[in-house]
Write an enzyme that holds these catalytic residues in place. Structure first.
Site, short mmCIF file in Angstrom:
data_model
loop_
_atom_site.label_atom_id
_atom_site.label_comp_id
_atom_site.label_asym_id
_atom_site.label_seq_id
_atom_site.Cartn_x
_atom_site.Cartn_y
_atom_site.Cartn_z
N GLN B 221 0.83 -1.20 0.00
CA GLN B 221 0.00 0.00 0.00
C GLN B 221 0.87 1.25 0.00
OE1 GLN B 221 -2.59 -2.16 3.30
NE2 GLN B 221 -3.31 -0.08 3.06
N PHE B 252 -5.97 -3.91 3.49
CA PHE B 252 -6.65 -3.66 4.78
C PHE B 252 -5.73 -3.05 5.83
CE2 PHE B 252 -8.33 -7.69 2.88
CZ PHE B 252 -9.46 -7.13 2.32
N GLU B 256 0.58 -1.72 4.63
CA GLU B 256 0.96 -0.31 4.68
C GLU B 256 2.43 -0.17 5.06
OE1 GLU B 256 -1.58 2.31 6.95
OE2 GLU B 256 -0.12 3.93 6.92
N ARG B 334 -5.34 7.38 17.07
CA ARG B 334 -6.67 7.34 16.44
C ARG B 334 -7.69 6.65 17.34
NH1 ARG B 334 -9.40 8.28 11.45
NH2 ARG B 334 -7.58 9.30 10.54
N ARG B 366 -7.48 -1.40 8.82
CA ARG B 366 -8.75 -0.72 8.50
C ARG B 366 -9.43 -0.16 9.77
NH1 ARG B 366 -13.08 -3.74 4.52
NH2 ARG B 366 -13.97 -1.89 3.57
N PHE B 368 -7.66 1.66 11.93
CA PHE B 368 -6.40 2.20 12.49
C PHE B 368 -6.56 2.60 13.95
CE2 PHE B 368 -2.66 5.19 12.13
CZ PHE B 368 -1.79 4.32 11.51
N THR B 466 -3.77 11.63 10.55
CA THR B 466 -3.52 12.51 11.68
C THR B 466 -2.07 13.00 11.67
OG1 THR B 466 -3.08 10.59 13.08
CG2 THR B 466 -5.30 11.50 13.11
N ALA B 535 -5.94 5.34 5.58
CA ALA B 535 -6.75 6.37 6.21
C ALA B 535 -7.97 6.75 5.37
CB ALA B 535 -5.92 7.61 6.53
N GLU B 736 -12.68 2.95 5.58
CA GLU B 736 -12.65 2.43 6.94
C GLU B 736 -13.95 2.52 7.72
OE1 GLU B 736 -9.21 5.03 7.43
OE2 GLU B 736 -8.31 3.43 8.62
#
Lengths: 493, 786
Positions: B221, B252, B256, B334, B366, B368, B466, B535, B736
């Site tokens: 990702q 998902f 990442e 988060r 997903r 996070f 964020t 995100a 998400e």
């Protein structure tokens, strides 16, 4: 007389393959040899279905397509079958009806599970000619994991495409396919390799008995739904393989008035309806047994012979007082199924001895059967605990009981103390059930593992006995079942 | 059982919307996934399907058999001697830094000394085929000085080990407010982790080039991070590395940061051997070697009045991060940002610990962290309802953000309180919540064993990274002389439909047919310095960047046409594959050709940066989110109170995607997210033993939902609500938020158990496996399980 290559039907012609390592999986053959890359490896243990392909075999004079997991199927096992993969469905730019329905319903997102799903739907499509409901579509898809869509569009695609009579280019070619497949059934023994490393598929029981006596350390393979994992996960060498799938007569199911005799290599799919006729709960158990792919490959005999401590079928068959027949060389013997299981993964089977068949007595008029599978996920999961009960009634009393559980010990095991405590109790007096409910705790000392804790298993075992007694007392199951209520099943019959 | 499926997806015509002036040809259409036809034919290429260059080698990972300790010695000579083995790689072979971490420098490619978890990569075998490599890794001999590992939250608390510093924010004195409240409750609530189970496991192919450069195909990702870390480990400039990703078979969040290590290993193998190298993890290894959703222990206390209205809320989010920081800073932040979910908390304290355990480093998944924080809030809503005897939905209504009570614990204003309330009221009506509540109560009164439960829960989810600087994207668009368009951007396709959405935007901008837009693989060589596709930001960011690029080209084409035909620029219009210039028209292709002849540039790199967002973490002030996405779900379940087995009977979902770019894709995200969330909260259970060995390491032991777990009665609709912020075509992000719609399933299961004894609270943690549910049932019956 012996043949030294496998032969299978593909794209309307015979393909011969020889010289492969016995442990070569069908998936590796497809991806590494044929370089057909549509079929995916998702888990390499027959649980996700991304590798699903269809095998066509002649049954009842026509070609029947069944989905199988190519990741744990040995290449040799396609001998005599038609092999269909996802690349074979579309004709030019024209998608196959199941493919078109999947696109129209937005049935793919990441697309990695999609080829396997298309192949499961292809097999379902060829069952066609019946009204398909959501439950049947779910059953057909239980062995195909999708992590993206939430399945709703896939099930809709199945309902769109798989309800009508099949009419694709496979249907059109079916006469030629039947001819081709029939010609492949030559009745010759198959032996590829040498004494140190071979893939063998004897065509008769006598050949099998002789070969196995000669190589008692060879691995017997029926459906390969368990042995396949020895290869892909255990990295087993698996140098000597005797595949039972071509042994004439070993898959015969004999249905008489008082018993059902199931040949050791009859698949779960083949035995399904016969077992369901013995009792609705047995049918429900089979519906939830593995997945369509596992039921198409896995065999009743294999499920027993590999000695799984859970072995969803074994507890039910023990409760029904089943017997098995074993053969070694020319000698055969019969023993109660329950005494076959000695200890964890250890069975009463001599070197060179193989399982011939299992005989399941049918229920008599005054006998009631109940079976419950309890698993973390409802479908396509291995039981945390699996309980089977046969009550012999004398009016409103339990005259005697046979109870067996899976998942509660190192082997599928009888609940002998509980059975004694049940003798003579009244169905109309639940306060009298207490001793039997307590006895379960003495019959089993289950273990903690990743499926469930010992405390959960013990509680569930007790509660399942309570449920079985309640259902027997009331004669109803609609207030005690989430799904699979016997009333609905019997109404549907 | 009812068999009804309702979908608000029109067959062919655009969704109706309030802006009558909007005439769109592609945007808002339910177009199929761009690879749909390829998916169903098995012709969509994943990394493992790329034709292997001649001489390609295969890599397998050698893993630590212990969870904590020191590697004393490593002998790989037996593996090296196996025919077919070309190389064995250890930390000594690394030319650059032994660091594959996304930020904090605490993830090794291979163990040098300290062992952090069972399964950690110690070495790799490179062989002529995968089977030889996998078998050869088993031959290594490792001497390890090991010690008792930390596995649980409690282990880490006892040792006081964290991967990052504690962090907290809040408003007022929460504890004082709780103490002063008419009623108060406190408890501990556990929320389980989750394995991504992307169907395509981790895989990478590295092809060495010249001067030490390397082309890496990675199922990631975050291609830019793969590029950067390959360069760091190989000690070459970023410009020598190209990372390319056409599609993933699911991500998902699991790809990442944690696709990087496998791409780097393949690149190192390619460097050492000079040959193309591929690494594809076996599924069991993928489970063992890659991180999961964080599991949490949430220590909460709440004060409220007799109506269930919260006066004060304090929660300590204790996250099990595993052995390294990875993305745990952001994940736990988060969780904190969503500890309020949709509820106004006058006095509030949100604290957190990022606990270090000797388990694989937990990572993005997903939501996070958001789902964990929100589920705790929903659990507290239920606790208040059980304590006050009020309907759980009424308790939720009593606490929704509202005018005058519309600031989050981190001080951001919730501007759309009307959206949240309207959406929930709408769903309450359409799901027939009140009547079903009564009907279920009647059923439960007459059913001693089977119990039904109902719950309606809301979702409010903040959209933006964020980490503010990640909120940017680039795109590259070329128009060729035949009128065909090459589209590239920094977002990756993992199945979510990003590529088709962005292509819709570009085709719309040029007024051309979709077929003219060629979607191309994401690559660091075309669009540099990209953010991960994460995100939920993919379409918001890349759609805008592509529109900027296409718009710039279009403006140059307009300027040329206006000049050539001597008409005002306002009279040039792109529509139906043609360009209308005053009273004349010509095809898009003809104008492209004329532009080239006139030396007008038909290529553009577009860039977009999200406006309005600010976040000062030290002071815990600002606006970390551009906007919020909303949704709500109503779930009905039935539970067998003798076994804990259960079924979801019906689910009604209403979800806010703003004005949809593609309603078919969005519905797919909503349904898929809901089912994935349901799996997280029900059957998906990760079990580590005391030695740190993961016992649920494959689909045979780790159970994600199957088709029959989806309710036969599944009603999903989009809530008509234009994004008030200027997003791409006023849409909202959808990746998400739907995960958390499944909180309703968890709460419905608790509701069913609650019917056994309404005077008691339900001691149910997540995941609500049959075992967890039966334990709760037996607790309410007053007889502990066993």
């Amino acid at each position: 007389m012996t043949r030294d290559a496998i032969r299978f039907w593909r794209h309307g012609r015979v393909v011969e393959v020889t010289g492969f390592h016995p442990r070569t999986t069908l998936l590796d053959y497809l991806r590494l040899n044929e370089r057909k890359l549509g079929t995916k490896e998702g888990c390499a243990e027959g649980d996700c279905g991304a590798c699903t392909v269809a095998l066509g075999r002649v049954r009842g004079g026509r070609v029947r397509y069944e989905p199988v997991n190519a990741c744990i199927l040995l290449l040799g096992q396609v001998d005599g079958a038609e092999l269909v993969t996802v690349e074979d469905l579309a004709v030019g730019d024209d998608l196959h009806p199941v493919q078109a329905a999947m696109v129209a319903r937005h049935g793919s997102q990441c697309g990695f599970c999609t080829p396997g799903i298309v192949m499961s739907l292809f097999a379902l499509y060829h069952e066609g000619g019946r009204p398909l409901d959501r439950q049947a579509a779910n059953d057909a898809l239980a062995g195909n994991l999708c992590r993206c869509t939430g399945y709703r569009p896939i099930v809709d695609a199945a309902l769109d495409a798989c309800s009508a009579e099949a009419g694709d280019h496979f249907t059109k070619a079916s006469d030629a396919t039947v001819q081709g497949l029939t010609a492949l059934a030559d009745g010759r023994d198959l032996f590829i390799g040498d004494a140190a490393r071979f893939f063998a598929a004897p065509a008769s029981e006598d050949s099998l008995a002789a070969l196995y006596a000669q190589h008692p350390d060879a691995t017997l393979v029926a459906g390969c739904t368990d042995v396949g994992l020895w290869v892909t996960k255990g990295m087993a060498e698996l140098d000597r393989v005797i595949w039972l799938g071509r042994v004439a007569g070993l898959d015969i199911i004999e249905d008489s008035d008082d018993a059902l005799a199931i040949g050791a290599t009859a698949t779960h799919a083949q035995a399904y309806s016969s077992l369901a006729r013995i009792d609705a709960d047995l049918g429900e158990l089979m519906r939830r047994f593995g997945s369509a792919q596992v039921r198409a490959s896995g065999t009743v005999g294999g499920n027993i012979a590999n000695g799984s401590p859970i072995g969803d079928l074994a507890p039910a068959l023990i409760a029904l007082d089943s017997t098995i027949e074993l053969r070694r060389g020319d000698a055969t013997r019969t023993l109660p199924l329950e005494s076959f299981f000695i200890a964890y993964r250890r069975q009463d089977r001599q070197p060179g001895e193989y399982l011939r068949r299992v005989t399941v007595p049918k229920l008599k008029a005054h006998e009631v059967f109940r079976a419950y599978k309890v698993s973390k996920r409802f479908d396509e999961d291995i039981s945390a605990a699996m309980g089977a009960f046969r009550f012999t009634l004398d009016g409103r009393r339990v005259a005697s009981a046979r109870i067996a559980f899976g998942g509660m010990a190192g082997i599928p095991k009888r609940a002998t103390e509980t059975e004694q405590a049940l003798a003579g109790i009244s169905l109309d007096d639940p306060s009298a059930w207490g001793e039997a409910l307590a006895a379960i705790g003495r019959d089993y000392q289950p273990l903690d593992d990743h499926r469930a804790s010992a405390a959960y298993r013990s509680t569930v075992a007790r509660n399942l006995l309570f449920k079985a007694l309640s259902e027997t007392a009331s004669g109803r199951t609609d207030a005690t079942r989430l799904v699979g209520g016997r009333e609905a099943l019997e109404a549907a019959e | 059982m009812n068999e009804r499926i309702k979908m608000d997806v029109p067959a062919a015509s655009p969704l109706r919307h309030d802006d009558a002036a909007e005439t769109l040809r592609h945007v808002r259409q339910p177009l199929p996934h761009d690879s749909g036809r390829k998916h169903v034919q098995g012709t969509a290429q994943y990394i493992d399907d790329i034709r292997e260059p001649e001489g390609t080698l295969h890599v397998a990972i050698g893993q630590s058999p212990k969870a904590r300790g020191r590697l004393i010695s490593l002998d790989v000579s037996a593996g090296r001697a196996v025919p077919g083995v070309v190389a064995v790689l250890t930390a000594d072979d690394i030319p650059g830094k032994n660091d594959v971490s996304p930020a904090f420098g605490d993830d090794r490619l291979f163990v040098e000394d300290v062992i952090d978890f069972l399964g950690q990569a110690v070495f790799a075998v490179v062989a002529t085929n995968r089977d030889v490599a996998r078998r050869a890794v088993k031959l290594a001999v490792m001497e390890i000085e090991h010690e008792r590992p930390s596995i649980t939250v409690e282990d880490a608390l006892e040792r006081g080990e964290t991967v990052l510093p504690d962090y907290a924010f809040g408003r007022g004195d929460a504890n004082a407010a709780i103490a002063a409240s008419p009623r108060s409750l406190a408890g501990q609530f556990r929320v389980g982790g989750q394995e991504h189970f992307y169907l395509e496991g981790q895989v990478a192919l590295a092809i060495p080039g010249e001067d030490g450069d390397v082309h890496v195909y990675s199922s990631t990702q975050h291609p830019s991070e793969v590029q950067h870390v390959v360069a760091r480990v190989l000690d070459i400039p970023d410009s020598y590395v190209v990372c390319e990703t056409r599609r993933m078979g699911g991500g998902f969040g699991g790809k990442e940061s944690q696709a990087t290590q496998w791409a780097v290993t393949a690149a190192l193998a390619a460097r050492v051997t000079g040959r193309p190298c591929k690494l594809r993890l076996d599924r069991d290894d993928d489970f063992i070697l890659t991180g999961k959703r964080h599991d949490f222990r949430c220590d909460w206390s709440v004060g409220f009045d007799e109506d269930g209205r919260i006066q004060g809320y304090a929660v300590e989010l204790l996250a099990r991060c595993g052995c390294s920081a990875d993305l745990s800073g952001g994940v736990v932040d988060r969780a904190m940002f969503h500890a309020d979910n949709a509820y106004w908390m006058p006095a509030v304290h949100v604290g957190s610990k990022r606990l270090k355990t000797n388990t694989v480093s937990n990572t993005a998944f997903r939501g996070f962290g958001g789902p964990q924080g929100m589920l705790a809030a929903e659990h507290v809503m239920d606790q208040i309802a059980w304590a006050t005897g009020r309907d759980p939905l009424d308790v939720r209504y009593a606490n929704f953000y509202r005018p005058g009570g519309n600031h989050t614990p981190f001080g951001m204003e919730v501007e759309e309180t009307d959206t949240l309330l309207g959406l929930v009221q709408n769903l309450e009506r359409s799901s027939d919540y009140r009547a079903r509540r009564q009907e279920i109560a009647a059923f439960n009164a007459s059913s001693p064993i089977m119990k039904r439960g109902l719950a309606l829960t809301p979702v409010k989810f903040g959209i933006s990274f964020t980490l503010t600087h990640l909120n940017q994207a680039g795109a590259l668009v070329h128009v060729y002389q035949d009128g065909s368009v090459h589209l590239n951007h920094g977002g990756t396709e993992m199945g979510q439909g990003l590529y088709i959405k962005v292509a819709q935007v570009v085709a719309e901008e040029f007024g051309i047919a979709m077929e003219r837009v060629r979607i191309t693989a994401t690559t660091t060589a075309k669009v540099p310095n990209t953010s991960p596709t994460a995100a939920s930001s993919g379409s918001d960011l890349n759609g805008m960047a592509a529109r900027v690029a296409a718009g710039a080209i279009k403006r140059r084409m307009i300027a040329h046409a206006a000049k050539a035909y001597d008409v005002p620029e306002e009279q040039v219009e792109f529509r139906d594959d043609r360009v209308f210039i005053g009273n004349e028209s010509l095809s898009f292709t003809e104008l492209a050709r004329k532009c080239i002849q006139a030396r007008v540039a038909l290529s553009e790199a577009g860039h977009y940066a999200t406006p309005k967002i600010t976040w000062n973490r030290d002071k815990a002030t600002g606006r970390p989110f551009f906007y919020f996405a909303y949704g709500a779900a109503c779930s009905e379940v039935i539970v067998d109170t003798l076994t804990g087995e259960n079924r979801l009977l019906r689910a009604d979902i209403l979800h806010d995607v703003g004005k949809s770019l593609n309603p078919a894709i969005d519905i797919g995200q909503i349904e898929g997210g809901f089912v994935q969330g349901m799996g997280w909260l029900t059957t998906e259970e990760l079990v580590f033993n005391s030695e740190g060995r993961l016992l649920t390491h494959a689909p045979s032991t780790y159970k994600i939902p199957v088709a029959s777990d989806v309710p036969a009665d599944f009603r999903v609709a989009l809530y008509p609500n234009a994004n008030r912020e200027e997003t791409i075509y006023r849409s909202k992000a959808v990746g998400e938020p739907p995960i958390m719609l499944a909180n309703s399933v968890f709460c419905a299961l608790a509701d069913a158990v609650h019917s056994l004894d309404p005077s008691k609270a339900v001691p149910l943690d997540a995941p609500a496996t049959p075992e967890a549910i039966l334990r709760a049932c037996e607790a309410l019956r007053g007889r502990p399980m066993g």
